[in-house]
Design an enzyme around this catalytic site. Structure first.
Site, PDB file in Angstrom:
ATOM      1  N   THR A  75      10.327  -2.512  -4.748  1.00 23.44           N
ATOM      2  CA  THR A  75      10.134  -2.756  -3.321  1.00 23.44           C
ATOM      3  C   THR A  75      10.148  -4.247  -3.030  1.00 23.44           C
ATOM      4  OG1 THR A  75       8.681  -2.334  -1.420  1.00 23.44           O
ATOM      5  CG2 THR A  75       7.611  -2.820  -3.517  1.00 23.44           C
TER       6      THR A  75
ATOM      7  N   ASP B   9      20.281   5.574 -12.407  1.00 29.81           N
ATOM      8  CA  ASP B   9      20.065   5.381 -10.973  1.00 29.81           C
ATOM      9  C   ASP B   9      20.224   6.705 -10.232  1.00 29.81           C
ATOM     10  OD1 ASP B   9      19.627   2.654 -11.124  1.00 29.81           O
ATOM     11  OD2 ASP B   9      21.720   2.130 -10.772  1.00 29.81           O
TER      12      ASP B   9
ATOM     13  N   ARG C  22      25.141  -1.417   1.312  1.00 26.81           N
ATOM     14  CA  ARG C  22      23.798  -0.814   1.362  1.00 26.81           C
ATOM     15  C   ARG C  22      22.724  -1.888   1.474  1.00 26.81           C
ATOM     16  NH1 ARG C  22      26.214   2.839  -2.311  1.00 26.81           N
ATOM     17  NH2 ARG C  22      25.268   1.844  -4.138  1.00 26.81           N
ATOM     18  N   ARG C  23      22.957  -3.054   0.859  1.00 29.49           N
ATOM     19  CA  ARG C  23      21.994  -4.146   0.979  1.00 29.49           C
ATOM     20  C   ARG C  23      21.955  -4.655   2.423  1.00 29.49           C
ATOM     21  NH1 ARG C  23      22.060  -2.078  -3.135  1.00 29.49           N
ATOM     22  NH2 ARG C  23      20.548  -0.910  -1.890  1.00 29.49           N
TER      23      ARG C  23
ATOM     24  N   GLN D 183      13.352   8.776  -5.118  1.00 28.25           N
ATOM     25  CA  GLN D 183      13.475   8.144  -3.805  1.00 28.25           C
ATOM     26  C   GLN D 183      12.376   8.640  -2.866  1.00 28.25           C
ATOM     27  OE1 GLN D 183      17.322   9.853  -3.637  1.00 28.25           O
ATOM     28  NE2 GLN D 183      18.408   7.903  -3.819  1.00 28.25           N
TER      29      GLN D 183
ATOM     30  N   ARG E 256      11.372   4.810 -11.864  1.00 23.40           N
ATOM     31  CA  ARG E 256      11.481   3.743 -10.870  1.00 23.40           C
ATOM     32  C   ARG E 256      11.339   4.400  -9.501  1.00 23.40           C
ATOM     33  NH1 ARG E 256      17.151   1.546 -10.746  1.00 23.40           N
ATOM     34  NH2 ARG E 256      16.573   0.458 -12.670  1.00 23.40           N
TER      35      ARG E 256
ATOM     36  N   LYS F 249      12.440   3.221  -2.134  1.00 21.63           N
ATOM     37  CA  LYS F 249      12.451   3.783  -0.790  1.00 21.63           C
ATOM     38  C   LYS F 249      13.617   4.764  -0.636  1.00 21.63           C
ATOM     39  CE  LYS F 249      13.261   2.453   4.026  1.00 21.63           C
ATOM     40  NZ  LYS F 249      13.542   1.335   4.957  1.00 21.63           N
ATOM     41  N   GLY F 250      14.809   4.357  -1.081  1.00 16.25           N
ATOM     42  CA  GLY F 250      16.026   5.149  -0.890  1.00 16.25           C
ATOM     43  C   GLY F 250      16.969   4.427   0.051  1.00 16.25           C
ATOM     44  N   ALA F 251      18.237   4.322  -0.325  1.00 22.24           N
ATOM     45  CA  ALA F 251      19.172   3.479   0.429  1.00 22.24           C
ATOM     46  C   ALA F 251      20.407   4.210   0.944  1.00 22.24           C
ATOM     47  CB  ALA F 251      19.613   2.304  -0.447  1.00 22.24           C
TER      48      ALA F 251
END
EC number: 1.5.5.2
Length: 302
Positions: free
Chosen positions: A221, A129, A283-284, A158, A179, A182-184
């Site tokens: 996504t 990740d 983050r979610r 990202q 993978r 978007k980036g979080a």
């Protein structure tokens, strides 16, 4: 504004410690498959029965001691063995800071190579990740070193980073499994697009760049516009289904996940588990503040 608040909270160590002690009762169960590998296995089996693939992630980041890093590394090996033992259609995802990157690169590399050795033994793919920008260069460097030793190793790019396209081009000699996300994380406008439109347009260009290079592409996504763009691109260029997949997070748009699988696309669900869930959960919520309602419901039930 709310997004920045939740991203700030995700980095609060006091809250993380409290949440770890309290458990996933604060609403995180929607996004986290329990505390143990056994609970993750149960979740993945259910997903597999619905035609969905998975990638299992033992939650944790920023290990503060060698003991913590060692514990996470052992849990990653245990997860790989569980994937093989239960014949799950699943891979493994991990964060380098969880296995000691902030303590020393040598420690993280030692743990990663040991994990990859077990993964190779059981023929399980692994994805590194991507974390915040302060770890970006080290992550790409470690990926390059280990990709040459372990073919079934992927990493993450990202889309909100300006430099992402150039980094993909620099990795072409590795034939990388990437993978695209978007980036979080909360990043400076000096390195990342500050707006959704800029990020989305860049995301689409990265999908095209990676797919047309002939390298495996995971489009991670929940955005229908990005999904539609990918579908159109692969149709126009007759890109085989074996060269790409869609990915989504556990607990987010589960019906859409099943729809994509029924349409014949490989659909992989990111399944996190473990007690160190707070940063991931925040983050979610930052991505969609409406998810905060689940936190309130979790508290009111107690």
């Amino acid at each position: 504004m709310l997004r920045h608040v939740f991203l700030f909270l995700s980095q609060n160590k006091t809250l993380t410690k409290f949440a770890k002690a309290y458990g996933t009762r604060l609403g995180a169960r929607r996004f986290v498959a329990g505390d143990t590998i056994e609970s993750a296995v149960k979740t993945v089996k259910r997903l597999n029965r619905s035609g969905l693939c998975a990638t299992i992630d033992y939650l944790g980041e920023y290990a503060a001691s060698e003991k913590e890093a060692n514990q996470v590394a052992e849990e990653c090996k245990k997860a790989i063995q569980a994937i093989a033992e239960h014949q799950l259609n699943s891979e493994l995802s991990l964060k380098l800071t969880s296995i000691g990157l902030d303590l020393s690169e040598e420690l993280a590399l030692t743990h990663l190579r040991a994990i990859l050795s077990v993964a190779k033994q059981y023929d399980v793919a692994v994805t590194i990740d991507m974390e915040d920008y302060s770890h970006y260069e080290q992550t790409l460097s470690i990926y390059r070193q280990c990709k040459q030793e372990f073919e079934k190793l992927g990493t993450v790019i990202q889309a909100y980073l300006y430099r992402a396209a150039e980094d993909i081009r620099k990795m072409r000699d590795l034939k990388p499994n990437l993978r695209l996300v978007k980036g979080a994380y909360k990043e400076s406008a000096a390195v990342a697009f500050p707006d959704k439109r800029g990020t989305d347009l860049h995301f689409q260009s990265l999908i095209k760049l990676q797919l047309l290079s002939g390298n495996y592409t995971a489009v991670a996504t929940h955005d229908d516009d990005i999904i539609a763009f990918t579908k159109q691109l692969v149709a126009e260029h007759q890109i085989p289904a074996s060269q790409f997949e869609f990915q989504m997070l556990y607990g987010i748009r589960p019906e859409r996940q099943k729809e994509l699988a029924k349409e014949g696309y490989r659909m992989r669900v990111y399944v996190p588990y473990g007690t160190d869930w707070f940063s991931y959960f925040m983050r979610r919520i930052a991505e969609r503040p409406a998810n905060a309602a689940f936190v309130l419901k979790g508290i009111l039930k107690k």
